[in-house]
Design a protein around this motif. Structure first.
Motif, mmCIF file in Angstrom:
data_model
loop_
_atom_site.group_PDB
_atom_site.id
_atom_site.type_symbol
_atom_site.label_atom_id
_atom_site.label_comp_id
_atom_site.label_asym_id
_atom_site.label_seq_id
_atom_site.Cartn_x
_atom_site.Cartn_y
_atom_site.Cartn_z
ATOM 1 N N SER A 277 -8.124 1.526 8.210
ATOM 2 C CA SER A 277 -9.481 1.652 7.689
ATOM 3 C C SER A 277 -9.598 0.889 6.374
ATOM 4 C CB SER A 277 -9.809 3.133 7.458
ATOM 5 O OG SER A 277 -8.944 3.668 6.449
ATOM 6 N N LYS A 278 -10.810 0.847 5.839
ATOM 7 C CA LYS A 278 -11.010 0.179 4.556
ATOM 8 C C LYS A 278 -10.294 0.907 3.417
ATOM 9 C CE LYS A 278 -15.478 -1.884 5.714
ATOM 10 N NZ LYS A 278 -16.920 -1.980 5.370
ATOM 11 N N SER A 279 -9.993 2.190 3.626
ATOM 12 C CA SER A 279 -9.306 2.967 2.592
ATOM 13 C C SER A 279 -7.788 2.869 2.695
ATOM 14 C CB SER A 279 -9.738 4.435 2.665
ATOM 15 O OG SER A 279 -9.430 4.984 3.932
ATOM 16 N N ASN A 280 -7.300 1.950 3.513
ATOM 17 C CA ASN A 280 -5.865 1.652 3.636
ATOM 18 C C ASN A 280 -5.071 2.752 4.320
ATOM 19 O OD1 ASN A 280 -6.490 -0.637 2.120
ATOM 20 N ND2 ASN A 280 -5.939 0.359 0.198
ATOM 21 N N ARG A 281 -5.699 3.529 5.170
ATOM 22 C CA ARG A 281 -5.005 4.581 5.913
ATOM 23 C C ARG A 281 -4.937 4.208 7.381
ATOM 24 N NH1 ARG A 281 -4.756 9.021 2.522
ATOM 25 N NH2 ARG A 281 -2.962 9.572 3.830
ATOM 26 N N ILE A 282 -3.844 4.596 8.040
ATOM 27 C CA ILE A 282 -3.694 4.335 9.461
ATOM 28 C C ILE A 282 -4.704 5.170 10.238
ATOM 29 C CG2 ILE A 282 -2.153 4.650 11.448
ATOM 30 C CD1 ILE A 282 0.174 3.963 9.621
ATOM 31 N N ILE A 283 -5.507 4.516 11.076
ATOM 32 C CA ILE A 283 -6.518 5.213 11.864
ATOM 33 C C ILE A 283 -5.820 6.059 12.932
ATOM 34 C CG2 ILE A 283 -8.437 4.936 13.473
ATOM 35 C CD1 ILE A 283 -9.202 2.398 11.988
ATOM 36 N N GLY A 284 -6.121 7.335 12.947
ATOM 37 C CA GLY A 284 -5.485 8.227 13.899
ATOM 38 C C GLY A 284 -4.292 8.956 13.330
ATOM 39 N N THR B 93 -15.517 -6.679 19.423
ATOM 40 C CA THR B 93 -15.321 -5.314 19.888
ATOM 41 C C THR B 93 -14.405 -4.518 18.960
ATOM 42 O OG1 THR B 93 -13.477 -6.054 21.301
ATOM 43 C CG2 THR B 93 -15.680 -5.949 22.290
ATOM 44 N N ARG B 94 -13.892 -5.146 17.938
ATOM 45 C CA ARG B 94 -13.041 -4.461 16.966
ATOM 46 C C ARG B 94 -13.510 -4.803 15.558
ATOM 47 N NH1 ARG B 94 -7.601 -2.685 17.135
ATOM 48 N NH2 ARG B 94 -7.300 -3.715 19.147
ATOM 49 N N SER B 95 -13.571 -3.811 14.692
ATOM 50 C CA SER B 95 -13.964 -4.064 13.305
ATOM 51 C C SER B 95 -12.841 -4.788 12.579
ATOM 52 C CB SER B 95 -14.276 -2.731 12.594
ATOM 53 O OG SER B 95 -15.343 -2.074 13.225
ATOM 54 N N ASN B 96 -13.208 -5.720 11.751
ATOM 55 C CA ASN B 96 -12.224 -6.518 11.023
ATOM 56 C C ASN B 96 -11.842 -5.803 9.713
ATOM 57 O OD1 ASN B 96 -10.553 -8.557 10.178
ATOM 58 N ND2 ASN B 96 -12.212 -9.927 9.534
ATOM 59 N N THR B 97 -11.186 -4.632 9.858
ATOM 60 C CA THR B 97 -10.757 -3.872 8.684
ATOM 61 C C THR B 97 -9.280 -4.041 8.398
ATOM 62 O OG1 THR B 97 -10.503 -1.928 10.094
ATOM 63 C CG2 THR B 97 -12.572 -2.139 8.864
ATOM 64 N N GLY B 98 -8.603 -4.872 9.186
ATOM 65 C CA GLY B 98 -7.208 -5.191 8.900
ATOM 66 C C GLY B 98 -6.213 -4.373 9.695
ATOM 67 N N LEU B 99 -4.940 -4.631 9.416
ATOM 68 C CA LEU B 99 -3.822 -3.959 10.069
ATOM 69 C C LEU B 99 -2.854 -3.452 9.014
ATOM 70 C CD1 LEU B 99 -3.122 -6.592 12.880
ATOM 71 C CD2 LEU B 99 -4.078 -4.313 13.249
ATOM 72 N N ILE B 100 -2.204 -2.331 9.306
ATOM 73 C CA ILE B 100 -1.141 -1.819 8.450
ATOM 74 C C ILE B 100 0.202 -2.152 9.089
ATOM 75 C CG2 ILE B 100 0.059 0.288 7.712
ATOM 76 C CD1 ILE B 100 -2.124 -0.280 5.847
ATOM 77 N N LEU B 101 1.065 -2.800 8.326
ATOM 78 C CA LEU B 101 2.417 -3.101 8.774
ATOM 79 C C LEU B 101 3.330 -1.993 8.265
ATOM 80 C CD1 LEU B 101 4.120 -6.615 8.524
ATOM 81 C CD2 LEU B 101 5.380 -4.476 8.484
ATOM 82 N N VAL C 146 0.833 -1.191 0.000
ATOM 83 C CA VAL C 146 0.000 0.000 0.000
ATOM 84 C C VAL C 146 0.873 1.248 0.000
ATOM 85 C CG1 VAL C 146 -1.636 1.342 1.390
ATOM 86 C CG2 VAL C 146 -1.916 -1.135 1.182
ATOM 87 N N LEU C 147 0.483 2.237 -0.795
ATOM 88 C CA LEU C 147 1.098 3.553 -0.710
ATOM 89 C C LEU C 147 0.291 4.340 0.313
ATOM 90 C CD1 LEU C 147 3.221 5.567 -1.700
ATOM 91 C CD2 LEU C 147 1.612 6.297 -3.465
ATOM 92 N N ASP C 148 0.808 4.384 1.533
ATOM 93 C CA ASP C 148 0.072 5.035 2.618
ATOM 94 C C ASP C 148 0.018 6.536 2.421
ATOM 95 O OD1 ASP C 148 -1.121 5.111 5.375
ATOM 96 O OD2 ASP C 148 0.693 6.259 5.759
ATOM 97 N N THR C 149 1.126 7.119 1.990
ATOM 98 C CA THR C 149 1.188 8.558 1.735
ATOM 99 C C THR C 149 2.359 8.837 0.808
ATOM 100 O OG1 THR C 149 1.448 10.752 2.736
ATOM 101 C CG2 THR C 149 2.616 8.934 3.779
ATOM 102 N N ASP C 150 2.261 9.928 0.064
ATOM 103 C CA ASP C 150 3.369 10.331 -0.798
ATOM 104 C C ASP C 150 4.063 11.568 -0.253
ATOM 105 O OD1 ASP C 150 1.431 12.186 -1.221
ATOM 106 O OD2 ASP C 150 1.328 11.949 -3.396
ATOM 107 N N SER C 151 3.716 11.964 0.972
ATOM 108 C CA SER C 151 4.336 13.129 1.589
ATOM 109 C C SER C 151 4.640 12.824 3.051
ATOM 110 C CB SER C 151 3.428 14.365 1.475
ATOM 111 O OG SER C 151 2.160 14.086 2.024
ATOM 112 N N VAL C 152 5.733 12.126 3.287
ATOM 113 C CA VAL C 152 6.140 11.735 4.625
ATOM 114 C C VAL C 152 6.808 12.923 5.310
ATOM 115 C CG1 VAL C 152 7.572 10.131 5.962
ATOM 116 C CG2 VAL C 152 6.461 9.362 3.845
#
Length: 450
Positions: free
Chosen positions: A355-362, A396-404, A53-59
């Motif tokens: 999230s489902k949009s492949n972004r880190i929550i928070g 108690t947690r949505s199964n939307t996955g984890l970002i490594l 996943v390309l999480d962001t292009d502006s780190v």
């Protein structure tokens, strides 16, 4: 009568992206002891999916990591280029005796380094340019930011890097001497006119403060030529990194030093060209590419926003098997890393809620849920994700996955911010082995037996 049975189950998966339709592998029991095999349940309906996943292009880049300068290429990640913009420091009130009559013997910018990427058997040219604009205190600098600099360098060095070479020197501290190994820094000779301008402006009284110095010299850009085959990590806090102006007034010799360390304003501009690579379709934040379409590999790279998303799309089938009241005693996710002579794995990796949009929550305020340190012997990252699996079982947690997410910085909840580990600047590249039966999730649980 109901009674509890302790049951270990080992899940082995093919790693592939979400929405894929591959058949799930059987889930084996290797790694479990004979004492816990009795009465175990064999689950063969669970699949794990993943994608690069390309999480962001502006780190975030401001004051993150060391000075990364150069360019290198490989078939998986493409061509990565980096340059450094840095504001030099000055000690206020330190002047040059008889500055008007001083002559400059030499100006040397020494850059210590011990890490590299790419081919160091080829010549590398490092260029030093004067900045044409200053750092702005209210501006945020990312890896895609830049500062304008003069096109003509004030100094250049062409050399073959020797990052592992060192010399022994004697260091005396508090009356005690010891022999230590010191690397050979890259020594860039700058134009003497550059040094003359500095000491003339400093005069006998020196610069009044840092602001006065920056008004005179905004800083420097450290770049490489377009044909570079390697990138170096310059350690700005090393005592072998410095900028010194050697001068003399009459027969008296002296030197004037400018500051060059992590207290200075600085950032790395990092660009990447993935044309012709398996990751060429990653164009915008949130874009992903299935591991099955990248030769069963997944890719992580610091500084450019490459992360891996993991999901368990059929976890409800596991819940139906073990029951939603099962107690997860332990759950371990073992992620194998491809051993490669051309890629240096990140030292640490972290799992974040996504999230489902492949972004880190928070975002930058997210708290790493599960840390892991790279094991160079087993070539793996091992995450303990017991709480995560338990929360999925409990609902108690949505199964939307984890970002490594990769990092070269260890996380300390009391001293290191999440934003630091997400933005720590190195160019390390990690390739995950996602071939069949490589990625493993071991779950040990207790459940009521009807």
């Amino acid at each position: 009568m109901n009674w509890l049975t302790r049951t270990p189950v080992l899940f082995t998966f093919i790693l592939f992206t979400f929405f894929a339709c591959e058949e799930p592998n059987n889930i084996g029991l290797d790694g479990a002891g004979q004492d816990v095999l009795l009465g175990t349940t064999h689950i063969d309906t669970l699949t794990i999916r993943a994608a690069t996943v390309l999480d962001t292009d502006s780190v975030l880049a401001y004051k993150r990591g060391s000075f990364n300068v150069g360019q290198f290429s490989n078939a998986n990640f493409g061509t990565v280029s980096s340059k450094t913009f840095v504001e030099l420091g000055v000690l206020p009130g330190v002047g040059i005796p008889d500055a008007a009559n001083a002559t400059v013997d030499s100006v040397v910018l020494a850059l210590d380094y011990d890490e590299y990427f790419g081919d160091t058997t080829q010549n590398l040219t490092v260029n030093i340019h004067k900045l044409q604009e200053r750092f702005e205190e209210t501006k945020t600098y990312y890896t895609n930011s830049k500062l304008n600099h003069e096109s003509a360098p004030v100094g250049s060095l062409t050399f073959k890097p020797t990052p592992k070479a060192s010399k022994k020197v004697t260091v005396t501290t508090s009356g005690s001497s010891s022999v230590v190994a010191r690397s050979f820094p890259a020594r860039v000779r700058l134009d003497n006119n550059f040094g003359k301008e500095v000491i003339t402006k400093a005069g006998t009284g020196g610069f009044a403060n840092q602001a006065a110095f920056v008004n005179f010299l905004s800083g420097i850009a450290i770049t490489s030529d377009n044909n570079a085959k390697a990138a170096l990590v310059f350690r700005q806090n090393s005592d072998s990194t410095y900028l010194k102006i050697y001068y003399k007034t009459g027969t008296t010799k002296g030197r004037y030093q400018l500051g060059l360390n992590s207290n200075n304003n600085y950032f790395n501009q990092v660009t990447v060209n993935r044309t012709g690579t398996p990751l060429a379709t990653l164009q915008r934040p949130g874009d992903s590419v299935r591991a099955v379409n990248t030769n069963n590999l997944a890719f992580l790279q610091e500084s450019v926003g490459l992360k891996v998303k993991l999901t368990l799309p059929y976890f409800n089938k596991l819940k139906q098997t073990i029951g939603n009241k099962a107690v997860i005693n332990r759950a371990e996710l073992i992620v194998p890393v491809v051993n490669s002579s051309t890629n240096t794995p990140s030292t640490f990796a972290y799992l974040f809620n996504t999230s489902k949009s492949n972004r880190i929550i928070g975002g930058n305020n997210a708290v790493p849920q599960f840390p892991a340190t790279y094991n160079s012997e087993t070539k793996t990252f091992t995450f303990t994700i017991t709480n995560y699996v338990q929360a999925l079982v409990n609902g108690t947690r949505s199964n939307t996955g984890l970002i490594l997410s990769p990092s070269s910085l260890a996380y300390d909840r009391n001293s290191v911010l999440t934003i630091d580990i997400l933005a720590y600047q190195t160019l390390r590249q990690t390739i995950l082995n996602t071939a069949p039966n490589q990625l493993k999730l071991r779950i040990y649980y207790s459940a009521e037996k009807q």
